[in-house]
Write an enzyme that holds these catalytic residues in place. Structure first.
Site, short mmCIF file in Angstrom:
data_model
loop_
_atom_site.label_atom_id
_atom_site.label_comp_id
_atom_site.label_asym_id
_atom_site.label_seq_id
_atom_site.Cartn_x
_atom_site.Cartn_y
_atom_site.Cartn_z
N LYS A 1 0.82 -1.22 0.00
CA LYS A 1 0.00 0.00 0.00
C LYS A 1 0.85 1.27 0.00
CE LYS A 1 -4.53 -0.48 0.01
NZ LYS A 1 -4.89 -0.16 -1.35
N ARG A 2 1.97 1.17 0.68
CA ARG A 2 2.88 2.31 0.76
C ARG A 2 3.26 2.85 -0.61
NH1 ARG A 2 8.08 1.23 2.06
NH2 ARG A 2 7.54 -0.98 1.84
#
Ligand code: GLU
Length: 464
Positions: free
Chosen positions: A239-240
């Site tokens: 997700k980062r």
């Protein structure tokens, strides 16, 4: 040669991750390129984490990507009786045994092995005890203790693990539920799977699964483990790094054929070709060209491919796809006719459908609601520019027709007659009718807007 059968076996604990989608694409391609079957099995045995919504999200993602599967969907949770029947068979043939060691005892064995510098594992204490069922007991595989378990990975090449490195794997837990490795083997065998392509995170399960195949006397499929997808910082994609759900890319206005092309090329190659239609992929795919090193997700490349596919798309199809992207901007979806007029001007410029809608929105808003970029107005709509705009307005009003061609001719004639340059009139005119400093060609923009809207907007700009 019998037909090959591949499968995609996602665990429905979230959305369809780009890594999962890529594995699905490779399995789908392997089947489709060799006239085989591609099956779908939902591995929903983890009742706590598996949700119907997640299953639906996976199916939606597959459908969006155009990865069609053959036959019914298999749900692993409905098959525990089949898995347990296989365990019973192994108990009968002596390939498996009951074990009463508690988890604490097994941990103590591991601890001891670690202390003695050996590989931590269950020590096989109950192997020869001939125990029967009983509370707290598990069923273990009577795994071979010497020799090695080897396979020729379709991606990584030959892999061999010494059997003494491996535990007598648990096949059935003390609550009666089959374990993951057992269920996968029984299902793949029952489904007739001949080729398993999956993520590299499963490579350590494979020798254990092969031991189970052998114990059951079942043919072992071919395995291939595809490397992870990394973010630009070379860490596992998460997700980062941005969106990891395939469907997020859908919402970002990526076309499915761009996503399939992009993900297929991420870990597979065919010379230096970059653009592959689905038919090309089906025709050219072979597992020999799957890469064995991790690939970095490159958003710019995905956008480049997407721009290509937007350019190639039939305008009618874009007209079907675009409405939600306008609505997502909080405006009503434009009518189809109007959209079809504007689409050709943006097909060659937009990288995503979101960008397409955002940059073409000015065409469709009411003239009175057009938003003018204040900085552009301050810079370009000077008194001098407004005087010219007023002249252009009269010129446009008098044109016999408002086609691109006649606008082009009229604008050129105006520039010559008033001894000015196109540059001087272009930005004020563009801002007057679009509210912004960027748009397709002016004569195209004006013609697509039509005379009535163009004049109304110039009138409004003159009052700013
Ligand atoms: N259900 C497993 C996963 O989603 C895949 C198992 C397999 O492909 O063998 O990671």
């Amino acid at each position: 040669m019998s037909r090959i059968v591949t499968r995609f076996a996602p665990s429905p604990t979230g959305f369809l991750h780009v890594g999962g989608a890529r594995t699905a694409i490779f399995s789908w391609l392997l089947a489709r390129s060799r006239n085989g079957r591609f099956l779908l099995r939902i591995e929903d045995t983890d009742r706590e984490r598996s949700t119907p919504e997640a299953t639906q999200a996976i199916l939606d993602g597959m459908t969006w990507l155009g990865l069609d599967w053959d036959g019914e969907i298999f749900y692993q949770s409905e098959r525990a009786h089949i898995h347990n029947a296989a365990v019973d068979r192994m108990l009968e043939t002596g390939q498996a045994y009951w074990c009463e060691c508690s988890p604490e005892e097994v941990e103590a064995m591991r601890e001891k092995a670690r202390g003695e510098g050996r590989k931590p594992k269950y020590d096989g204490r109950c192997r020869e005890r001939g125990l029967g069922p009983g509370p707290g007991r598990v069923v273990r595989l009577k795994a071979p203790q010497d020799g090695a378990t080897s396979f020729d990975d379709m991606v990584k090449g030959p892999i061999s693990i010494a059997n003494e490195e491996m535990d007598d794997l648990i096949l059935r837990r003390s609550d009666g539920s089959p374990t993951y490795n057992l269920a996968v083997v029984v299902d793949d065998a029952e489904m007739g799977v001949t080729h398993v392509l999956r993520g590299e995170d499963h490579v350590s399960n494979t020798p254990r699964q092969i031991q189970i195949y052998r114990a059951l006397g079942l043919p072992v499929p071919r395995f291939g483990h595809v490397p992870m997808i990394l973010g630009p910082d070379k860490k596992k994609l998460s997700k980062r790094h941005g969106a990891t759900s395939v469907f997020d890319y859908h919402h970002q206005g990526i076309l499915p054929e761009a996503m399939v092309n992009y993900l297929a090329r991420l870990g597979w190659s065919c010379g230096d070709q970059e653009i592959f239609s689905k038919d090309d992929l089906v025709r050219l795919f072979t597992t020999e060209n799957l890469g064995s090193s991790a690939a970095v997700f490159d958003m710019d490349k995905l956008l480049w491919l997407n721009a290509h596919y937007i350019k190639e798309a039939a305008p009618e199809r874009l007209a079907d796809l675009l409405p939600p992207f306008f609505e997502a901007q909080g405006m009503p979806a434009p009518g189809r006719e109007a959209l079809l007029t504007v689409i050709p001007h943006y097909q060659t410029r937009a990288k995503t459908l979101v960008e397409f809608a955002a940059s073409s929105a000015f065409f469709f808003v009411d003239d009175a609601a057009l938003v003018y970029d204040p900085a552009a107005v301050a810079k370009f709509l000077t008194a001098d520019a407004k005087a010219r705009l007023a002249e252009l307005r009269d010129l446009f009003a008098a044109l016999p027709n408002f086609s691109e061609e006649s606008l082009d001719t009229a604008l050129n004639a105006y520039v010559t007659a008033t001894d000015t340059s196109f540059k001087v009139i272009a930005q004020p005119l563009r801002i007057a009718v679009t509210g912004r400093t960027q748009s397709p060609g002016l004569h195209q923009t004006l013609a697509a807007l039509g005379r009535e809207k163009s004049l109304a907007r110039i009138d409004r700009a003159l009052t700013l």
